[in-house]
Design an enzyme around this catalytic site. Structure first.
Site, PDB file in Angstrom:
ATOM      1  N   HIS A 251      10.585   1.592   1.596  1.00 36.59           N
ATOM      2  CA  HIS A 251       9.308   1.134   2.160  1.00 36.59           C
ATOM      3  C   HIS A 251       9.482  -0.083   3.076  1.00 36.59           C
ATOM      4  O   HIS A 251       9.032  -0.045   4.237  1.00 36.59           O
ATOM      5  CB  HIS A 251       8.317   0.829   1.034  1.00 36.59           C
TER       6      HIS A 251
ATOM      7  N   HIS B 224       8.641  -8.585   2.518  1.00 35.44           N
ATOM      8  CA  HIS B 224       7.220  -8.858   2.278  1.00 35.44           C
ATOM      9  C   HIS B 224       6.756  -8.567   0.854  1.00 35.44           C
ATOM     10  O   HIS B 224       5.739  -9.100   0.405  1.00 35.44           O
ATOM     11  CB  HIS B 224       6.350  -8.086   3.282  1.00 35.44           C
TER      12      HIS B 224
ATOM     13  N   GLU C 141       5.781 -10.700  -4.407  1.00 29.50           N
ATOM     14  CA  GLU C 141       4.747 -10.053  -5.211  1.00 29.50           C
ATOM     15  C   GLU C 141       5.330  -9.208  -6.340  1.00 29.50           C
ATOM     16  O   GLU C 141       4.830  -9.213  -7.465  1.00 29.50           O
ATOM     17  CB  GLU C 141       3.893  -9.168  -4.297  1.00 29.50           C
ATOM     18  N   ASP C 142       6.388  -8.468  -6.050  1.00 32.78           N
ATOM     19  CA  ASP C 142       6.887  -7.471  -7.006  1.00 32.78           C
ATOM     20  C   ASP C 142       8.161  -7.869  -7.745  1.00 32.78           C
ATOM     21  O   ASP C 142       8.492  -7.245  -8.756  1.00 32.78           O
ATOM     22  CB  ASP C 142       7.158  -6.146  -6.279  1.00 32.78           C
TER      23      ASP C 142
ATOM     24  N   ASP D 128       2.818  -2.176   7.455  1.00 32.14           N
ATOM     25  CA  ASP D 128       2.869  -1.897   6.021  1.00 32.14           C
ATOM     26  C   ASP D 128       1.826  -0.851   5.647  1.00 32.14           C
ATOM     27  O   ASP D 128       2.110   0.129   4.948  1.00 32.14           O
ATOM     28  CB  ASP D 128       2.625  -3.209   5.267  1.00 32.14           C
TER      29      ASP D 128
ATOM     30  N   ASP E  12     -13.481  22.298  25.425  1.00 33.82           N
ATOM     31  CA  ASP E  12     -13.768  22.640  26.820  1.00 33.82           C
ATOM     32  C   ASP E  12     -13.544  21.449  27.738  1.00 33.82           C
ATOM     33  O   ASP E  12     -13.543  21.585  28.957  1.00 33.82           O
ATOM     34  CB  ASP E  12     -15.225  23.113  26.961  1.00 33.82           C
TER      35      ASP E  12
END
Length: 767
Positions: free
Chosen positions: A57, A81, A85-86, A148, A268
């Site tokens: 990712h 990034h 957070e993770d 992201d 069209d």
């Protein structure tokens, strides 16, 4: 743009990422490699819902950023990034290894998962607020965030249907408009198709299959038209690239839905793009096209002279092609095309010091992002609402009386225009002239309108404005001003009411040193004097009740001679004296309450009280009327004419909340009242009556006419006057008009009828 299904895109390798970042020098490529290894180690053992290693990712996000040729710091932030957070990595670690710039970019992208929120909506709004604040300082934050989100949208196929729809809706509401606002049109179109596929997979699949099949049938027609245009343009010494332009699946769906067309009817229309070398060549190419094909009336737009809010520039025209087929053309330079596809990402200056040398597009985008700071609110939901309002791309171009161009969203009103000029102009706005004519403040402005705003120093925003303003800035400023003014004016008004009540029972007023403020604070929710004043000004606490609580018993006994209590009653034995003093105090309290309740302490009104004072719509009192006031809990003082039946009924139920009203001099506001005018039904009668009213200095708020079919008509007119004498002058001037047979102030019942008619007819606030 390719086929936007929900299958996962091809996974890029670190070597391929470096190849795509070939524009970086060797030292930056080395730093990028180090960032990859750090991110790979941090995410070790983590997988996405698809089962792929999580590192795929960040690599994909960085890949999208290379399409915009973002610098090394931005690409490194893209790789890192999610580490804070993770993975438990701290911002300090990133700063030490990769520098403070990369650390700041990552921090701007990091969600606030560690904080507790009441619900998902509040968390989303707070996260979005933080990202926008970071983006206002460095646009790379939002570019990485868009990359992201783009990769997340491309891999939605593995998540649950509920989560897929939630993410798709959020993207369509917020991220797609941001991409459009920043000129990232390719990303914008990708978002729209991917969101369509996420929200309505069956509709997307059917339309996408039909579009693929139609491409083969249309290829020959498009090629023939392209060749005809390429052969025609050189005759006008124009060097150009001509390509067919395909519509996205979502845009086809939107057009089918909005115009109720079939798929065949939408297809069209054939679209083409012509790229030339200079702006002058754009107009030459336009002329050449109109010489080759007949232009469709009203289908030409010049976005070169008047660029869109995101910097987009192009000429748009529709012509009638062979067999009457509509042909859409976009004509622009190569540089305009680069900006049209990549927007601010095409060439962005990252440092504030570079702002002076930035392009108009960069400056405009930077100003928009900075303007987000001006709509900060305590409620994250309100903030998100304000930003959403400003994200919609349709705009109108308006002019100040000096010829300065102002750009506002479609549907904007003179109030929006006033706040765009300056906050003080918006706050003091009382009227507007549009193209030289007086217009209501809720008028929808149109392209090319010249708008002049009239102001008064004492004017303040009206709560009704919130019902029709279009811009986030106007809405935020109105709410802030109303809240601040309501509190300030309630405090000032409450102080005045309490001072009058204290003086009525023998005190020297709110500055009396004998007043027991501490005791009153214990009995109420107020923590200080201003809290007491505000509570009184809003009608939550009655002034005479607070006055009795503030003045101690001995303070009241000192005034008992005025209240009819015998002074000799205090000349007795100590025990008797104590009993008599207590009885004296109680008697003084009873008498003072009767004095305040039945003798009705007068309240002076000068019109500067703002929302702390309201004027009843059942009788529409104006300065000079014999009036009474009712303290309504939470909304302040409501003023009625003394003859108002509604007021009389309420006084009979609870007289303690009523007081006589006297009018101050000078007065700081105009007052609304209503006229019933009978006129002969003849051409121009409305203009004659309106002219007479305007000539008397009164402002017309609303007007309606009833035809009687007997040669007469009745006008119901709402006007604003300064006082009763001013109203009398207006009526005299109106009655002098030969077309007027009768004119009078409307009674209470008729005023109510007019108000109901106005609400039913317009259902909006007018000035």
């Amino acid at each position: 743009m390719g086929d936007h299904s929900l299958r996962s895109p091809v996974v890029i390798t670190p070597r391929e990422l470096l190849a795509r970042a070939h524009y970086l020098d060797k030292s930056d490529q080395k730093r990028l490699t180090e960032a990859f290894h750090f991110s790979d180690a941090a995410h070790l053992g983590q997988t996405r819902q698809s089962g792929e290693p999580y590192i795929t990712h960040p690599l994909a996000v960085a890949e999208v950023c290379t399409d915009w040729h973002l610098d090394a710091d931005a690409l490194m932030a893209a790789l890192l990034h999610d580490t804070v957070e993770d993975c438990g990595v701290t911002r300090q670690e990133i700063a030490e290894k990769f520098g403070t710039t990369v650390s700041a970019l990552v921090d701007g992208l990091t969600k606030l998962d560690k904080l507790e929120f009441k619900n998902r909506e509040q968390a989303q709004a707070e996260n979005f607020r933080k990202m926008l604040l970071a983006m206002s300082d460095d646009v790379r934050v939002i570019l990485i965030k868009l990359a992201d989100r783009l990769h997340n949208m491309r891999t939605l196929g593995v998540v649950s249907a509920e989560k897929r729809q939630r993410i798709a809706r959020e993207t369509l509401d917020i991220y797609a408009p941001i991409a459009h606002r920043l000129g990232l049109n390719e990303v914008f179109r990708d978002f729209e198709d991917l969101c369509f596929a996420g929200l309505y997979p069956d509709r997307f699949r059917i339309l996408n299959q039909a579009l693929q099949a139609a491409r083969g049938n249309r290829r020959e027609i498009v090629a023939r038209l392209e060749n005809a245009i390429r052969e025609h343009l050189p005759k006008f010494q124009i060097k150009a690239e001509v390509t067919g332009r395909e519509k996205s699946v979502f845009s086809i769906y939107q057009k089918m839905k909005e115009k109720r067309l079939s798929f065949a009817e939408v297809l069209d229309i054939y679209g083409f793009r012509i790229l030339v070398d200079s702006p002058s060549d754009c107009y030459l190419a336009l002329g050449a096209l109109h010489a080759l094909f007949k232009p469709a009336p009203g289908k030409f737009k010049d976005y070169i002279a008047l660029p869109k809010s995101n910097g987009y520039q192009s000429l748009h025209t529709v012509v009638v092609g062979p067999q009457g087929t509509p042909l859409e053309f976009q004509i622009r330079t190569h540089q305009m095309h680069q900006v049209a596809e990549a927007g601010v990402a095409a060439h962005w200056l990252y440092k504030e010091s570079d702002h002076a040398s930035a392009s108009p597009l960069q400056r405009k985008a930077h100003e928009w992002m900075k303007s987000l700071l001006s709509v900060q609110t305590r409620d994250p939901g309100d903030f998100l609402e304000h930003v959403k309002i400003d994200l919609f791309p349709d705009v109108v171009y308006l002019f100040t009386p000096k010829g300065e161009i102002k750009e506002l969203p479609r549907g904007a009103t003179p109030i929006d225009f006033a706040y765009t000029v300056h906050t003080d102009i918006g706050n003091r706005c009382v009227a507007a002239l549009v193209n030289g004519q007086a217009k209501p403040l809720d008028t929808e402005l149109r392209n090319g309108d010249v708008v002049r705003i009239e102001t008064r120093p004492e004017a303040t925003p009206h709560p009704g404005w919130l019902g029709f303003v279009r811009t986030a800035k106007a809405r935020a400023e109105i709410r802030h001003n109303l809240k601040t003014n309501t509190q300030e004016r309630a405090i000032g008004f409450g102080r005045r009411l309490l001072d009058n009540a204290l003086r009525a029972i023998g005190s020297t007023g709110v500055e009396d040193e004998q007043l027991n403020w501490t005791g009153l604070f214990h009995e109420t929710t107020a923590n200080d004097k201003n809290g007491v004043y505000e509570s009184i000004g809003l009608g939550l606490t009655l002034a005479h009740v607070a006055a009795r609580r503030l003045l101690p018993a001995d303070g009241l006994s000192a005034t008992t001679g005025q209240q009819g209590v015998e002074p000799d009653a205090l000349a007795a034995s100590p025990a008797t004296k104590t009993r008599q003093l207590s009885e004296t105090a109680r008697q003084a309290l009873r008498l003072s309450e009767q004095h305040l309740t039945h003798q009705a302490v007068g309240i002076t009104i000068n019109g500067a009280e703002g929302t702390a004072v309201q004027y009843a719509h059942c009788c529409y009192p104006i300065a000079g009327d014999n009036a009474v006031g009712y303290m309504r809990g939470g909304t302040g003082l409501q003023i009625h004419r003394a003859s108002c039946p509604t007021a009389r009924r309420q006084q009979d139920k609870d007289s303690s909340r009523w007081a006589e009203i006297s009018w101050g001099d000078p007065l700081y506001r105009d007052f609304e009242t209503h006229l019933d005018i009978e006129v002969s039904d003849s051409p121009g009668v409305l203009a004659k009556v309106a002219s007479a009213i305007s000539a008397s200095g009164a402002n017309i708020v609303d007007i309606s006419i009833e035809q009687h079919g007997t040669g007469f008509a009745r006008l119901r007119v709402a006007i604003e006057v300064k006082h009763r004498q001013h109203l009398a002058d207006v009526l005299r001037r109106v009655r002098r008009n030969a077309v007027v047979t009768k004119a009078s102030r409307i009674t209470r019942a008729k005023a109510g009828d007019l108000l109901a008619a106005r609400s039913a007819a317009r259902n909006r606030h007018s000035v």
